[in-house]
Scaffold this active site. Sequence first.
Site, PDB file in Angstrom:
ATOM      1  N   GLY A  63       0.802  -1.225   0.000  1.00  0.00           N
ATOM      2  CA  GLY A  63       0.000   0.000   0.000  1.00  0.00           C
ATOM      3  C   GLY A  63       0.828   1.264   0.000  1.00  0.00           C
ATOM      4  O   GLY A  63       0.358   2.315  -0.418  1.00  0.00           O
ATOM      5  N   MET A  64       2.063   1.163   0.464  1.00  0.00           N
ATOM      6  CA  MET A  64       2.942   2.340   0.484  1.00  0.00           C
ATOM      7  C   MET A  64       3.518   2.589  -0.910  1.00  0.00           C
ATOM      8  O   MET A  64       3.467   3.696  -1.427  1.00  0.00           O
ATOM      9  CB  MET A  64       4.075   2.116   1.497  1.00  0.00           C
ATOM     10  CG  MET A  64       5.080   3.248   1.557  1.00  0.00           C
ATOM     11  SD  MET A  64       4.441   4.738   2.326  1.00  0.00           S
ATOM     12  CE  MET A  64       4.477   4.275   4.052  1.00  0.00           C
ATOM     13  N   ASN A 139       2.021  -7.901  -3.787  1.00  0.00           N
ATOM     14  CA  ASN A 139       0.664  -8.076  -3.282  1.00  0.00           C
ATOM     15  C   ASN A 139      -0.313  -7.911  -4.448  1.00  0.00           C
ATOM     16  O   ASN A 139      -0.320  -6.878  -5.116  1.00  0.00           O
ATOM     17  CB  ASN A 139       0.429  -7.035  -2.178  1.00  0.00           C
ATOM     18  CG  ASN A 139      -0.904  -7.199  -1.483  1.00  0.00           C
ATOM     19  OD1 ASN A 139      -1.957  -7.134  -2.111  1.00  0.00           O
ATOM     20  ND2 ASN A 139      -0.873  -7.384  -0.169  1.00  0.00           N
ATOM     21  N   SER A 175      -8.917  -6.388   1.769  1.00  0.00           N
ATOM     22  CA  SER A 175      -9.126  -4.936   1.770  1.00  0.00           C
ATOM     23  C   SER A 175     -10.613  -4.665   1.935  1.00  0.00           C
ATOM     24  O   SER A 175     -11.435  -5.301   1.280  1.00  0.00           O
ATOM     25  CB  SER A 175      -8.642  -4.323   0.461  1.00  0.00           C
ATOM     26  OG  SER A 175      -9.155  -3.007   0.349  1.00  0.00           O
ATOM     27  N   ASN A 177     -12.035  -2.013   0.961  1.00  0.00           N
ATOM     28  CA  ASN A 177     -12.391  -0.924   0.042  1.00  0.00           C
ATOM     29  C   ASN A 177     -12.720  -1.357  -1.388  1.00  0.00           C
ATOM     30  O   ASN A 177     -12.944  -0.527  -2.252  1.00  0.00           O
ATOM     31  CB  ASN A 177     -11.263   0.114   0.023  1.00  0.00           C
ATOM     32  CG  ASN A 177     -10.997   0.673   1.408  1.00  0.00           C
ATOM     33  OD1 ASN A 177     -11.936   0.999   2.131  1.00  0.00           O
ATOM     34  ND2 ASN A 177      -9.741   0.745   1.803  1.00  0.00           N
ATOM     35  N   THR A 247      -6.383  -3.697   7.303  1.00  0.00           N
ATOM     36  CA  THR A 247      -7.012  -2.639   8.107  1.00  0.00           C
ATOM     37  C   THR A 247      -8.359  -3.106   8.657  1.00  0.00           C
ATOM     38  O   THR A 247      -8.935  -4.077   8.177  1.00  0.00           O
ATOM     39  CB  THR A 247      -7.226  -1.373   7.262  1.00  0.00           C
ATOM     40  OG1 THR A 247      -8.040  -1.717   6.126  1.00  0.00           O
ATOM     41  CG2 THR A 247      -5.905  -0.806   6.772  1.00  0.00           C
TER      42      THR A 247
END
Length: 339
Positions: A63-64, A139, A175, A177, A247
């Site tokens: 994600g970074m 990922n 995730s 989202n 998350t």
Amino acid sequence: MFYKIAQKFMFQMDPELAHNLAIGSLKSTGNSPLNCFYAQNIKPAPVTMMGLTFPNPVGLAAGMDKDGECIDAFHAMGFGHIEVGTVTPRPQPGNDKPRCFRLKPAKAIINRMGFNNKGVDNLVENLKAVKTNAMVGVNIGKNKDTPVEQGKDDYLICMDKVYPYAAYIAVNISSPNTPGLRSLQYGDLLDDLLGSLKQKQKELAEKHGKYVPIALKIAPDLSSEEIEKIAEALIKSEFDAAIATNTTLTRDGVSGLLNANEAGGLSGKPLNSLSTIVIKQLADCLKGKLPIIGVGGINAAEDALDKLDAGAEMVQIFSGFIYQGPKLIKDIVEAYRIK
């Protein structure tokens, strides 16, 4: 010192703008003398996991660096591995902005990015361009407009393309989202996905003459029964590892704070204890048959040690890295070495 000054400046900006600025500057300095502003010399503390030897147990969580643009820069900071992505077969813009929010008093972040990325072909070109010997995990996810029932195909496409360039592959079905994505964590959909990926791995190992391990990344918002079922499926399919956790949709520890009611996944300090509990439950169910990478809310070396004590073999950081800077990597490695 440099990070604290940079952070002060970045924290005045919109979080996504600050992130893009940071990625841009890391991309341009990763292999130049300017990396002296963030490079760290970290003494090796090797960990062998999934048949691979990592220089230390601290990784950068996915994600970074979604598109793998700054691998050499993150390697210079001393990360033992860098997990890029989440990447999807086709480029996609992600959800509408604003979609990332800081909750500074809680050292937390809420995001609903929605797998924004430039697509797997672009990532592969970036992986080919890496100049260091960084350990890179990739990922993988599904495109938003791919129906969940056909989601498996997206994972297989990504796996096929990144396989020659990845140290390991992480399968993101957790995730919050991407609509419907978390449903892949249950029952027949999960069994089918894991079985298909394992079969694909066998074919690709033969084709490329190397075995690239595959890990499943799970959510923290699971009941004990659900964790047990996932563990059974992982053992049955002979997956190589689990990554716990993504998350959370819960808002424990942040209620009443500015931005706390924004939709999306919560990461950072408030996630720490929940993710450690899930690691412990998962480790109890896996009984040493699969290793775990622990991630979620690590904000200090002690948090990382707690996850290792709970049953993880390595850890990853993201939000804690944003709030604490590269020093957190060094702190964790030193604490691990003493331990």
